[in-house]
Design an enzyme around this catalytic site. Structure first.
Site, PDB file in Angstrom:
ATOM      1  N   LYS A   1      32.307  45.203  76.416  1.00  0.00           N
ATOM      2  CA  LYS A   1      32.028  46.286  77.375  1.00  0.00           C
ATOM      3  C   LYS A   1      30.995  45.920  78.443  1.00  0.00           C
ATOM      4  O   LYS A   1      30.743  46.713  79.336  1.00  0.00           O
ATOM      5  CB  LYS A   1      31.561  47.531  76.616  1.00  0.00           C
ATOM      6  CG  LYS A   1      32.703  48.478  76.249  1.00  0.00           C
ATOM      7  CD  LYS A   1      32.150  49.863  75.951  1.00  0.00           C
ATOM      8  CE  LYS A   1      33.221  50.907  75.703  1.00  0.00           C
ATOM      9  NZ  LYS A   1      32.633  52.195  75.341  1.00  0.00           N
TER      10      LYS A   1
ATOM     11  N   HIS B   1      23.611  62.936  73.463  1.00  0.00           N
ATOM     12  CA  HIS B   1      23.569  62.212  72.181  1.00  0.00           C
ATOM     13  C   HIS B   1      22.426  62.746  71.308  1.00  0.00           C
ATOM     14  O   HIS B   1      22.589  62.957  70.102  1.00  0.00           O
ATOM     15  CB  HIS B   1      23.294  60.719  72.397  1.00  0.00           C
ATOM     16  CG  HIS B   1      24.356  59.962  73.109  1.00  0.00           C
ATOM     17  ND1 HIS B   1      24.097  59.187  74.214  1.00  0.00           N
ATOM     18  CD2 HIS B   1      25.693  59.828  72.870  1.00  0.00           C
ATOM     19  CE1 HIS B   1      25.221  58.600  74.622  1.00  0.00           C
ATOM     20  NE2 HIS B   1      26.203  58.982  73.833  1.00  0.00           N
TER      21      HIS B   1
ATOM     22  N   SER C   1      26.971  58.428  79.348  1.00  0.00           N
ATOM     23  CA  SER C   1      26.130  57.282  79.710  1.00  0.00           C
ATOM     24  C   SER C   1      26.576  56.701  81.043  1.00  0.00           C
ATOM     25  O   SER C   1      25.753  56.290  81.862  1.00  0.00           O
ATOM     26  CB  SER C   1      26.209  56.210  78.624  1.00  0.00           C
ATOM     27  OG  SER C   1      25.756  56.719  77.398  1.00  0.00           O
TER      28      SER C   1
ATOM     29  N   ARG D   1      32.900  66.744  73.646  1.00  0.00           N
ATOM     30  CA  ARG D   1      32.451  67.513  74.817  1.00  0.00           C
ATOM     31  C   ARG D   1      33.541  68.410  75.356  1.00  0.00           C
ATOM     32  O   ARG D   1      33.281  69.471  75.899  1.00  0.00           O
ATOM     33  CB  ARG D   1      32.025  66.542  75.932  1.00  0.00           C
ATOM     34  CG  ARG D   1      30.768  65.779  75.655  1.00  0.00           C
ATOM     35  CD  ARG D   1      30.609  64.642  76.627  1.00  0.00           C
ATOM     36  NE  ARG D   1      31.704  63.676  76.470  1.00  0.00           N
ATOM     37  CZ  ARG D   1      31.745  62.480  77.017  1.00  0.00           C
ATOM     38  NH1 ARG D   1      30.770  62.087  77.800  1.00  0.00           N
ATOM     39  NH2 ARG D   1      32.758  61.661  76.802  1.00  0.00           N
TER      40      ARG D   1
HETATM   41  O1  PNS Z   1      30.068  55.509  72.341  1.00  0.00           O
HETATM   42  P1  PNS Z   1      31.469  54.999  72.193  1.00  0.00           P
HETATM   43  O2  PNS Z   1      31.651  53.740  73.017  1.00  0.00           O
HETATM   44  O3  PNS Z   1      32.490  56.072  72.493  1.00  0.00           O
HETATM   45  O4  PNS Z   1      31.651  54.585  70.651  1.00  0.00           O
HETATM   46  C1  PNS Z   1      32.830  53.982  70.182  1.00  0.00           C
HETATM   47  C2  PNS Z   1      32.641  53.388  68.753  1.00  0.00           C
HETATM   48  C3  PNS Z   1      31.465  52.454  68.725  1.00  0.00           C
HETATM   49  C4  PNS Z   1      32.410  54.519  67.782  1.00  0.00           C
HETATM   50  C5  PNS Z   1      33.963  52.646  68.367  1.00  0.00           C
HETATM   51  O5  PNS Z   1      34.346  51.812  69.414  1.00  0.00           O
HETATM   52  C6  PNS Z   1      33.830  51.809  67.082  1.00  0.00           C
HETATM   53  O6  PNS Z   1      33.611  52.342  66.018  1.00  0.00           O
HETATM   54  N1  PNS Z   1      33.961  50.479  67.218  1.00  0.00           N
HETATM   55  C7  PNS Z   1      33.808  49.533  66.142  1.00  0.00           C
HETATM   56  C8  PNS Z   1      35.125  48.844  65.839  1.00  0.00           C
HETATM   57  C9  PNS Z   1      36.004  49.702  64.945  1.00  0.00           C
HETATM   58  O7  PNS Z   1      35.694  49.991  63.814  1.00  0.00           O
HETATM   59  N2  PNS Z   1      37.184  50.118  65.458  1.00  0.00           N
HETATM   60  C10 PNS Z   1      38.143  50.876  64.705  1.00  0.00           C
HETATM   61  C11 PNS Z   1      38.057  52.376  64.978  1.00  0.00           C
HETATM   62  S1  PNS Z   1      39.080  52.776  66.376  1.00  0.00           S
END
Ligand code: PNS
Length: 170
Positions: free
Chosen positions: A48, A24, A135, A97
């Site tokens: 989560k 990150h 993570s 990745r």
């Molecule tokens: O690190 P991650 O868990 O892969 O990140 C995922 C994240 C936080 C980018 C995604 O879950 C998110 O943006 N969630 C907020 C809700 C949202 O806007 N969802 C619509 C897009 S699919």
């Protein structure tokens, strides 16, 4: 005609960051160079069951990005595109990745663009050195008292040691 005023280019790097890894951090450092301001946005994901609280994750990120003046840390619990509007940002940064990341990322980028067509996602290839890193992998190693020294900043390593000070099953 050139004007001295230019719109600040604000990007958002969203994620769970539970906890932030060197993978990150590599994306944060490289993308911060491309924008006037980079907001690292930590999702307050109640579903989560994160290891670190939102406050802890924000605190760690603030510490490990202290040398980057145009990076700030924020939390959100809303739709990402709505959070972005509130911060005047129109670019999402995501790291990729491997090809396995691609399908999920494409779905997410297309969804966000569907929700707000002024929002674009820019992908950065994760440094190959960290292509296997996540993570979850870090938490798994730390849970069994393995060394995460080369995978996360010292600020994270210390906190993981504190969280997992008793070996599993004891
Ligand atoms: O690190 P991650 O868990 O892969 O990140 C995922 C994240 C936080 C980018 C995604 O879950 C998110 O943006 N969630 C907020 C809700 C949202 O806007 N969802 C619509 C897009 S699919």
């Amino acid at each position: 005609m050139m004007t001295s005023e230019h719109k600040q280019r604000v990007a958002v790097y969203p994620g769970s960051f539970d906890p932030v890894t060197y993978g990150h951090l590599d994306i944060i450092r490289r993308s911060a160079k491309q924008f006037d301001h980079l907001i690292v946005a930590v999702l307050n994901n109640t579903s989560k069951n994160p290891l670190f609280t939102l406050e802890e994750r924000k605190e760690i990120l603030t510490e490990v990005t202290a040398d980057l003046p145009n990076v700030s840390i924020d939390g959100f619990r809303d739709l990402l595109v709505r959070f972005m509007k509130s911060r005047n940002a129109d670019v999402i940064i995501r790291g990729i990745r491997s090809v396995t990341d691609f399908e999920y990322e494409l779905q997410m980028a297309s969804t966000n663009h569907h929700l707000d067509n002024e929002i674009d996602t820019i992908f950065m290839m994760t440094n190959p050195k960290y292509s296997y890193l996540s993570s979850s992998i870090v938490k798994e190693i730390a849970k069994f008292q393995g060394s995460v020294h080369e995978l996360v900043p010292p600020e994270v390593e210390q906190r993981l040691l504190a969280k997992y000070s008793t070996p599993p099953g004891e």
